[in-house]
Enzyme design. Sequence first.
Site, PDB file in Angstrom:
ATOM      1  N   SER A 176     -11.318  -0.502   2.367  1.00 45.68           N
ATOM      2  CA  SER A 176     -10.662  -0.888   3.616  1.00 45.68           C
ATOM      3  C   SER A 176     -10.216   0.343   4.400  1.00 45.68           C
ATOM      4  O   SER A 176      -9.658   1.284   3.842  1.00 45.68           O
ATOM      5  CB  SER A 176      -9.442  -1.767   3.330  1.00 45.68           C
TER       6      SER A 176
ATOM      7  N   ARG B 118       0.818  -1.223   0.000  1.00 48.25           N
ATOM      8  CA  ARG B 118       0.000   0.000   0.000  1.00 48.25           C
ATOM      9  C   ARG B 118       0.853   1.276   0.000  1.00 48.25           C
ATOM     10  O   ARG B 118       0.522   2.262   0.650  1.00 48.25           O
ATOM     11  CB  ARG B 118      -0.974  -0.004   1.194  1.00 48.25           C
TER      12      ARG B 118
ATOM     13  N   GLU C 124      -5.454   2.944   5.833  1.00 53.18           N
ATOM     14  CA  GLU C 124      -5.234   2.738   4.404  1.00 53.18           C
ATOM     15  C   GLU C 124      -5.919   3.838   3.605  1.00 53.18           C
ATOM     16  O   GLU C 124      -5.445   4.238   2.556  1.00 53.18           O
ATOM     17  CB  GLU C 124      -5.777   1.368   3.986  1.00 53.18           C
TER      18      GLU C 124
END
Length: 308
Positions: free
Chosen positions: A224, A175, A295
């Site tokens: 998420s 990420r 995130e």
Amino acid sequence: MEDRPGGHRRTRKVGVKLDRGVPLSRLTTIGTGGLARAFGRPSTVAELEEALKRAAAEELEPVVIGLGSNVLAADDGVHALVLRLAGELAEVRANGSLLIAGAGATNAVCLHRARAAGLGGLEFACAIPGTAGGGVKMNAGAYGRDWSDVLERALVVSAEGSGWRTASELDLSYRHSALAAGEVVAAVEFRLEPRSSAEIKARVAELVAERKATQPTNKRTFGSVFKNPEGSIGAGRMLEACGLKGHRIGGALVSPKHANFIENADAATSADCLALMVEARRRAHEEFGVELVREVAFIGDVEGPPLR
């Protein structure tokens, strides 16, 4: 003359219309957020460069929204130039084993073009409601694969110009990418492999069914909330163990289906979502000694209180 994502050149008059005071609640999948100082839809690399130069001149942070997932915008609005890439910057075509996509192309369109060309390897993207460029920005991934597995190179544009960067030059990790403030992905080249359309279709159907069974795909979320902690159980299972499923603050609700998702249950605000995130981090730290890392990307002044 300008370089197109696929390597062609086209003569085109440059000119990007910027709208003022556009509600971010209309552009984000969670449906929250105040007004953007400016909004534009560049359709070529040259127009994107011009937009970024104008943003720099007006001291506006450039922010690409894409499909509007993975972002939480400040309720009071943002002093930013919000961009949604269109035209040539959203086209997709295959060239041998390469899938060449404008950064504004949705993952669904990229996958459709890949399947039509008999190119496999991008099936995991069916679980990611975003765009090709957004995938580079956060090295998006699902089901054990991410952009670093398939990215050949990306065209990165800033107010100073543009240039291609390889996956290694982008320093892709979980990420994360090395894209700096003011840098925007304009085009992406995926290196894929020959695979039958039937095989691709079957794998996508399997992943879509799994996603629908475990995630609130029919609710308004931004995706998420937290990254999965390294060497631990996933963030969703951790928050479920903390008793957070169904926990509500204002109009925001921790999904009863998957605790790492926040739903806009009833006219939620970004402040409601943030309050749930703060509470989730507090409980995870108390129960597991883990400091969860978000995130979702924040746009504007959305920062919450520090973990206590």
